[in-house]
Design a protein around this motif. Structure first.
Motif, PDB file in Angstrom:
ATOM      1  N   ILE A  14       1.146  -1.290  -0.022  1.00 26.55           N
ATOM      2  CA  ILE A  14       0.223   0.083   0.036  1.00 26.55           C
ATOM      3  C   ILE A  14       1.043   1.101  -0.045  1.00 26.55           C
ATOM      4  CG2 ILE A  14      -2.307  -1.536   0.828  1.00 26.55           C
ATOM      5  CD1 ILE A  14      -0.871   0.164   3.621  1.00 26.55           C
ATOM      6  N   LEU A  30     -10.371   5.532  -1.766  1.00 27.76           N
ATOM      7  CA  LEU A  30      -9.861   4.517  -1.507  1.00 27.76           C
ATOM      8  C   LEU A  30     -10.343   3.570  -0.429  1.00 27.76           C
ATOM      9  CD1 LEU A  30      -8.008   3.154  -2.910  1.00 27.76           C
ATOM     10  CD2 LEU A  30      -6.287   3.911  -1.566  1.00 27.76           C
ATOM     11  N   ALA A  32     -10.160   0.178   1.435  1.00 22.49           N
ATOM     12  CA  ALA A  32      -9.468  -0.577   1.070  1.00 22.49           C
ATOM     13  C   ALA A  32      -9.280  -2.492   1.946  1.00 22.49           C
ATOM     14  CB  ALA A  32      -8.319  -0.059   1.942  1.00 22.49           C
ATOM     15  N   ASP A  33      -8.937  -2.784   1.163  1.00 22.87           N
ATOM     16  CA  ASP A  33      -9.022  -4.737   2.202  1.00 22.87           C
ATOM     17  C   ASP A  33      -8.322  -4.889   3.192  1.00 22.87           C
ATOM     18  OD1 ASP A  33      -9.489  -7.725   2.226  1.00 22.87           O
ATOM     19  OD2 ASP A  33      -7.887  -8.160   1.349  1.00 22.87           O
ATOM     20  N   THR A  37      -3.391  -7.114   3.032  1.00 24.92           N
ATOM     21  CA  THR A  37      -3.597  -5.588   2.396  1.00 24.92           C
ATOM     22  C   THR A  37      -2.869  -4.511   3.282  1.00 24.92           C
ATOM     23  OG1 THR A  37      -5.313  -6.637   0.923  1.00 24.92           O
ATOM     24  CG2 THR A  37      -4.837  -4.150   0.991  1.00 24.92           C
ATOM     25  N   LEU A  38      -3.899  -4.198   4.075  1.00 21.11           N
ATOM     26  CA  LEU A  38      -3.476  -2.943   5.316  1.00 21.11           C
ATOM     27  C   LEU A  38      -2.987  -4.018   6.663  1.00 21.11           C
ATOM     28  CD1 LEU A  38      -6.733  -1.042   5.648  1.00 21.11           C
ATOM     29  CD2 LEU A  38      -4.395  -0.503   3.828  1.00 21.11           C
ATOM     30  N   LYS A  54      -2.373   6.620   6.203  1.00 19.03           N
ATOM     31  CA  LYS A  54      -3.711   7.291   5.630  1.00 19.03           C
ATOM     32  C   LYS A  54      -3.573   8.768   5.593  1.00 19.03           C
ATOM     33  CE  LYS A  54      -6.213   8.454   8.746  1.00 19.03           C
ATOM     34  NZ  LYS A  54      -7.051   8.419   9.946  1.00 19.03           N
ATOM     35  N   LEU A  64     -10.252   7.319   2.839  1.00 20.62           N
ATOM     36  CA  LEU A  64     -10.057   5.431   2.595  1.00 20.62           C
ATOM     37  C   LEU A  64     -10.923   5.181   3.708  1.00 20.62           C
ATOM     38  CD1 LEU A  64      -8.167   3.767   2.858  1.00 20.62           C
ATOM     39  CD2 LEU A  64      -7.166   3.740   5.334  1.00 20.62           C
ATOM     40  N   VAL A 116      -8.177  -1.363  -3.138  1.00 18.85           N
ATOM     41  CA  VAL A 116      -7.119  -1.315  -3.405  1.00 18.85           C
ATOM     42  C   VAL A 116      -6.865  -3.240  -2.100  1.00 18.85           C
ATOM     43  CG1 VAL A 116      -6.720  -0.359  -0.801  1.00 18.85           C
ATOM     44  CG2 VAL A 116      -4.034  -1.820  -2.534  1.00 18.85           C
ATOM     45  N   ASP A 123     -11.219  -8.685  -4.638  1.00 18.48           N
ATOM     46  CA  ASP A 123     -10.711  -7.497  -4.012  1.00 18.48           C
ATOM     47  C   ASP A 123     -11.087  -6.976  -5.865  1.00 18.48           C
ATOM     48  OD1 ASP A 123     -10.381  -7.648  -1.296  1.00 18.48           O
ATOM     49  OD2 ASP A 123      -8.913  -8.556  -1.925  1.00 18.48           O
TER      50      ASP A 123
END
Length: 165
Positions: A14, A30, A32-33, A37-38, A54, A64, A116, A123
């Motif tokens: 990311i 955005l 986000a998964d 991912t995060l 972020k 986000l 993302v 996703d």
């Protein structure tokens, strides 16, 4: 609805996704998964680097939003509250309902939205079906679940095609 398994862009993580670049392309939301991912699977709180990323997005005018398929009842909510972002758990990706609910909640259109995530069949497919920019990151870790190895091997040709874009 489009059916494509090829991400629009592929990143190592990311942290390579730049809010200013997204903003230049009209993206102000955005999605986000969460897992892989995060954060790593089971990691309860955001790392400081994710918090900083972020904030960089926000400075560029990109909000986000956590869009997670996590089956753990409190996982997505806890992580989102710690990160101070809105969220939708049990999103049902690749179905589009979660994508459209998130965009409606945030007052955005598909043209203003990117997604993302680390998985092609949830996703990326969901993003493509919802008409949003599909950004893929490499998974944070594969260990712990043999099924993940197989899934990522099957996804690799689509990742490779996305890297060429």
């Amino acid at each position: 609805m489009a059916f494509s398994l090829i991400p629009d862009r592929v990143y190592s993580s990311i942290f390579e996704i730049d809010g200013t670049e997204l903003s230049r392309h009209g993206v102000s939301l955005l999605l986000a998964d969460l897992d892989n991912t995060l954060a790593k699977y089971g990691q309860p709180d955001p790392e400081p680097a994710v918090q900083q990323w972020k904030c960089g997005l926000a400075e560029a005018g990109v909000e986000l939003f956590l869009l997670s398929n996590s089956r753990k009842p409190t996982r997505a909510g806890h992580y989102a509250r710690c990160l101070e972002v809105p969220y939708l758990g049990h999103a049902g990706k690749p179905r589009t309902e979660g994508f459209f609910r998130a965009m409606e909640q945030m007052g955005r259109t598909p043209a203003q939205t990117a997604m993302v995530g680390d998985q092609i069949f949830t996703d990326i497919l969901g993003a493509k079906r919802a008409g949003v920019l599909a950004l893929m990151v490499e998974p944070m870790e594969l260990r712990g679940n043999p099924g993940r190895y197989l899934r990522y091997v099957v996804e690799e040709p689509f990742r490779a095609l996305g890297r060429r874009r």
